[in-house]
Design a protein around this motif. Sequence first.
Motif, PDB file in Angstrom:
ATOM      1  N   ASN A   6       6.507  98.685  63.482  1.00 41.29           N
ATOM      2  CA  ASN A   6       7.640  97.892  63.049  1.00 41.29           C
ATOM      3  C   ASN A   6       8.975  98.465  63.461  1.00 41.29           C
ATOM      4  O   ASN A   6      10.017  97.863  63.221  1.00 41.29           O
ATOM      5  N   ASP A   7       8.967  99.648  64.081  1.00 35.13           N
ATOM      6  CA  ASP A   7      10.171 100.270  64.598  1.00 35.13           C
ATOM      7  C   ASP A   7      11.166 100.548  63.479  1.00 35.13           C
ATOM      8  O   ASP A   7      10.901 100.357  62.311  1.00 35.13           O
ATOM      9  N   SER A   8      12.363 100.946  63.877  1.00 37.36           N
ATOM     10  CA  SER A   8      13.353 101.360  62.901  1.00 37.36           C
ATOM     11  C   SER A   8      14.097 100.198  62.281  1.00 37.36           C
ATOM     12  O   SER A   8      14.931 100.384  61.408  1.00 37.36           O
ATOM     13  N   LEU A   9      13.833  98.951  62.711  1.00 36.37           N
ATOM     14  CA  LEU A   9      14.503  97.810  62.116  1.00 36.37           C
ATOM     15  C   LEU A   9      14.145  97.667  60.646  1.00 36.37           C
ATOM     16  O   LEU A   9      14.909  97.110  59.870  1.00 36.37           O
ATOM     17  N   ALA A 103      13.920  93.873  76.246  1.00 37.89           N
ATOM     18  CA  ALA A 103      13.492  92.597  75.667  1.00 37.89           C
ATOM     19  C   ALA A 103      12.144  92.173  76.245  1.00 37.89           C
ATOM     20  O   ALA A 103      11.254  91.714  75.509  1.00 37.89           O
ATOM     21  N   LEU A 104      11.978  92.327  77.543  1.00 40.91           N
ATOM     22  CA  LEU A 104      10.705  91.980  78.174  1.00 40.91           C
ATOM     23  C   LEU A 104       9.582  92.888  77.687  1.00 40.91           C
ATOM     24  O   LEU A 104       8.455  92.433  77.430  1.00 40.91           O
ATOM     25  N   ASP A 105       9.878  94.178  77.550  1.00 39.66           N
ATOM     26  CA  ASP A 105       8.881  95.121  77.040  1.00 39.66           C
ATOM     27  C   ASP A 105       8.471  94.766  75.610  1.00 39.66           C
ATOM     28  O   ASP A 105       7.293  94.889  75.237  1.00 39.66           O
ATOM     29  N   ARG A 106       9.443  94.355  74.816  1.00 43.02           N
ATOM     30  CA  ARG A 106       9.143  93.979  73.427  1.00 43.02           C
ATOM     31  C   ARG A 106       8.181  92.806  73.387  1.00 43.02           C
ATOM     32  O   ARG A 106       7.219  92.783  72.593  1.00 43.02           O
ATOM     33  N   LEU A 107       8.412  91.816  74.249  1.00 44.24           N
ATOM     34  CA  LEU A 107       7.505  90.672  74.318  1.00 44.24           C
ATOM     35  C   LEU A 107       6.103  91.113  74.740  1.00 44.24           C
ATOM     36  O   LEU A 107       5.102  90.640  74.201  1.00 44.24           O
ATOM     37  N   GLY A 108       6.050  92.018  75.704  1.00 44.12           N
ATOM     38  CA  GLY A 108       4.759  92.523  76.152  1.00 44.12           C
ATOM     39  C   GLY A 108       4.006  93.241  75.051  1.00 44.12           C
ATOM     40  O   GLY A 108       2.786  93.075  74.898  1.00 44.12           O
ATOM     41  N   LEU A 109       4.717  94.034  74.257  1.00 42.08           N
ATOM     42  CA  LEU A 109       4.078  94.745  73.139  1.00 42.08           C
ATOM     43  C   LEU A 109       3.531  93.772  72.107  1.00 42.08           C
ATOM     44  O   LEU A 109       2.418  93.953  71.583  1.00 42.08           O
ATOM     45  N   ARG A 193      11.309  89.078  64.112  1.00 36.10           N
ATOM     46  CA  ARG A 193      12.567  89.821  63.940  1.00 36.10           C
ATOM     47  C   ARG A 193      12.751  90.838  65.055  1.00 36.10           C
ATOM     48  O   ARG A 193      13.861  91.011  65.574  1.00 36.10           O
ATOM     49  N   ARG A 194      11.684  91.519  65.414  1.00 37.78           N
ATOM     50  CA  ARG A 194      11.801  92.522  66.478  1.00 37.78           C
ATOM     51  C   ARG A 194      12.180  91.874  67.806  1.00 37.78           C
ATOM     52  O   ARG A 194      13.047  92.365  68.536  1.00 37.78           O
ATOM     53  N   VAL A 195      11.538  90.770  68.131  1.00 35.87           N
ATOM     54  CA  VAL A 195      11.813  90.085  69.392  1.00 35.87           C
ATOM     55  C   VAL A 195      13.217  89.501  69.395  1.00 35.87           C
ATOM     56  O   VAL A 195      13.964  89.643  70.369  1.00 35.87           O
ATOM     57  N   SER A 196      13.593  88.825  68.316  1.00 33.01           N
ATOM     58  CA  SER A 196      14.920  88.214  68.278  1.00 33.01           C
ATOM     59  C   SER A 196      16.011  89.280  68.351  1.00 33.01           C
ATOM     60  O   SER A 196      17.057  89.066  68.959  1.00 33.01           O
ATOM     61  N   HIS A 197      15.768  90.439  67.750  1.00 33.31           N
ATOM     62  CA  HIS A 197      16.759  91.513  67.810  1.00 33.31           C
ATOM     63  C   HIS A 197      16.931  92.020  69.229  1.00 33.31           C
ATOM     64  O   HIS A 197      18.056  92.223  69.699  1.00 33.31           O
ATOM     65  N   ALA A 198      15.826  92.222  69.933  1.00 35.56           N
ATOM     66  CA  ALA A 198      15.906  92.714  71.319  1.00 35.56           C
ATOM     67  C   ALA A 198      16.624  91.711  72.213  1.00 35.56           C
ATOM     68  O   ALA A 198      17.461  92.084  73.047  1.00 35.56           O
TER      69      ALA A 198
END
Length: 232
Positions: A6-9, A103-109, A193-198
């Motif tokens: 969930n990362d630091s968000l 942002a692309l990496d986040r989508l891939g994850l 939330r993680r994707v929209s933030h990136a």
Amino acid sequence: MRKPRNDSLETHNPERTCILSRRTASREDLIRLALSPDAEVAPDVRARAPGRGAWIGVSKSDLDAANAKGKLKGALQRAFKANEVTVPADLGDRIASALRQAALDRLGLEARGGTLINGNDKIDAAARSGKVHLLIHAADAGEDGRRKLDQAWRVGGGGPRGLEFPEERTILSMALGRENVVHIALTDPAAARRVSHAIDRWLAFIAPDAGLEGGSAAVGAGVGNELNEGTK
């Protein structure tokens, strides 16, 4: 299958001060700059580089203007407490590229973690049943396809329309390791939330009239609404 961390968000998020605007914001909403061993300034958008960092919360156009006038170098010298600081003329472009890749990496994850789906039929069914928390369309997605999925999302209690991703289907397909990715849906609220933030950080930086600290409202308001809520 393991879900992405969930990362630091979703944990305590300390604040930092932009070296140009002097405004304070969460470090997750700013961009960290680091100093290489040869004293060249480089983007550190994931905030992982060792040593002292400097934080910025302005748009690319403002950063480029400050760089051209020498104002950015002076602010960086003070932040790094160093006289020998090299600021690349294309620092703004490098930051934009790094944010795009993040942002692309986040989508891939998220794709590998099972929190992301694609394909019109799958998205339509998930959206109508209220399981979609963020809907994304490729820049070259057809108007008819967008309209149908936007409607399905509204039926399921989602936002008014999906987010237009600033890249075409070829780039999205490469990022996700899948074929012909035109539409994307996030089926987990934390993943959304993680994707929209990136994406928001990237768009806020490259937008001509929005700095990062104001970017969430100026550029990313649509993303927030679509969630249907939702230094060293």
